[in-house]
Design an enzyme around this catalytic site. Structure first.
Site, PDB file in Angstrom:
ATOM      1  N   SER A 124       0.821  -1.205   0.000  1.00 18.71           N
ATOM      2  CA  SER A 124       0.000   0.000   0.000  1.00 18.71           C
ATOM      3  C   SER A 124       0.857   1.258   0.000  1.00 18.71           C
ATOM      4  CB  SER A 124      -0.881   0.000   1.259  1.00 18.71           C
ATOM      5  OG  SER A 124      -1.484   1.257   1.456  1.00 18.71           O
ATOM      6  N   TYR A 149      -2.838  -0.774  10.454  1.00 12.86           N
ATOM      7  CA  TYR A 149      -2.965  -1.412   9.137  1.00 12.86           C
ATOM      8  C   TYR A 149      -1.738  -1.099   8.275  1.00 12.86           C
ATOM      9  CZ  TYR A 149      -4.037  -1.520   4.185  1.00 12.86           C
ATOM     10  OH  TYR A 149      -3.949  -1.705   2.828  1.00 12.86           O
ATOM     11  N   LYS A 153       1.586  -3.521   6.687  1.00 14.90           N
ATOM     12  CA  LYS A 153       2.082  -3.553   5.309  1.00 14.90           C
ATOM     13  C   LYS A 153       3.572  -3.228   5.261  1.00 14.90           C
ATOM     14  CE  LYS A 153      -1.754  -4.549   3.082  1.00 14.90           C
ATOM     15  NZ  LYS A 153      -1.924  -5.874   2.475  1.00 14.90           N
TER      16      LYS A 153
END
Length: 338
Positions: A124, A149, A153
């Site tokens: 991302s 989150y 990543k």
């Protein structure tokens, strides 16, 4: 190639399956259906003309993964599976770290055991934090992620690079997505969020169809052309095709390849709203809300490296993204729950 697709019943996974089959590859899907639907795979099967082998298995389930990798000889894994809601990750950090990190550790270990050492990882643009340069290139240093989150990543990128560094038989492609929207052109598959949408486009489409009263626009005092946040929105079909192109890097034994997957164009929140209203002829009421903590003003990429090394570039503009998003929503007002 024979591809293991984790999280293949989700928004990006389901669209990627169509492009894999169109390019002559075959796939097996592993998905726990936590935030996805088996109906998406049924519809993909009708589009590609054959049933997609599917296992309802969590990536943390070592025994379940063993069964799948013992049955098939995979050339590569495209790894989408993971929890992905930014706000929820702030509220449930332990769950996000445990699921996304531990799940990937189990997956990598089982893949290694079965001699599958090629992986394309769903990363991302979040890993850049508040980016040091705009447009963002792959040389831009990774920043401080403002939510768990994004941290998962970023950390998993490091894990995957360490795995490849320790064992040169591995090939790792990290695709840093910007903001996928849109849907398959027929309107049969699309984004189907559980509960209140976390992302802009499904919120717009739910307002347009009458499921929600209005769109909240968080902040109109950013240093942008209209004061609202600017992002690099990409059509999900373009994003899906990037994964097929990434297989060429795997085939040439790239070692580690890192690519930004975006259009290279920034659109503000109001640009997206206005384009949606223009191409679809429907009203989207909105109101301005306070800024959200952690949001940044502008984030869009330079996708030149993906074009040069993978032969990939985005084909669709913002109007097609808006048209296809609405086509999906109006044909499936309750998503896959029809």
């Amino acid at each position: 190639m024979k591809i293991l697709v984790t999280g293949g019943a989700g928004f990006i996974g389901s669209h990627t399956l169509i492009e894999l089959y169109a390019a002559g590859h075959t796939a097996v899907v592993v998905d726990n259906l936590y935030n996805s639907s088996k109906e998406a795979l049924n519809r993909v099967g009708k589009i590609v003309g054959e049933e997609i082998p599917f296992y309802q298995t969590d990536i943390r389930d070592r025994e379940g993964l063993e069964k799948v990798l013992s049955r098939y000889q995979f050339d590569c894994c495209i790894h989408f599976a993971g929890l992905k809601a930014v706000g929820e990750s702030v509220a449930k950090p332990l769950e996000y770290y445990e699921n996304n990190m531990n799940g990937t550790f189990v997956l990598l270990d089982v893949m290694r055991k079965h001699g599958c050492k090629n992986i394309i990882f769903s990363s991302s643009a979040t890993v850049y934090g508040d980016p040091a340069v705009i447009p963002i290139t792959e040389q831009c240093p990774k920043g401080h992620c403002t939510n768990p989150y994004g941290q998962t990543k970023s950390m998993l990128e490091e894990v995957l690079m360490d795995v490849q560094k320790a064992d040169q038989e591995w090939n790792v492609v990290l695709l840093r997505y910007f903001n996928p929207i849109g849907a398959y052109k027929t309107g049969t598959i699309g984004e189907n969020p559980n509960g209140i949408p976390n992302n802009l486009m499904p919120y717009i489409t739910q307002v347009a169809i009458g499921k929600r009263k209005e769109l909240g626009v968080f902040g109109n005092d950013y240093d942008t052309h209209d004061g609202t946040g600017v992002r690099d929105y990409i059509h999900v079909v373009d994003l899906a095709k990037a994964h097929v192109c990434a297989l060429s890097a795997i085939a040439r034994q790239c070692g580690v390849g890192i690519y930004n997957i975006g259009t290279g164009h920034g659109y503000s929140v109001l640009d997206v709203v206005n384009a949606f209203v223009k191409v679809n002829g429907v009203d989207v009421p909105y109101s301005i809300k306070p800024r959200r903590p952690g949001d940044i003003a502008t984030c869009y990429c330079d996708p030149a490296k993906a074009k040069a090394e993978l032969g990939w570039e985005a084909q669709y503009g913002i109007e097609e993204m808006c048209r296809d998003s609405w086509n999906w929503q109006k044909n499936n007002p309750n998503g896959y729950a029809e």
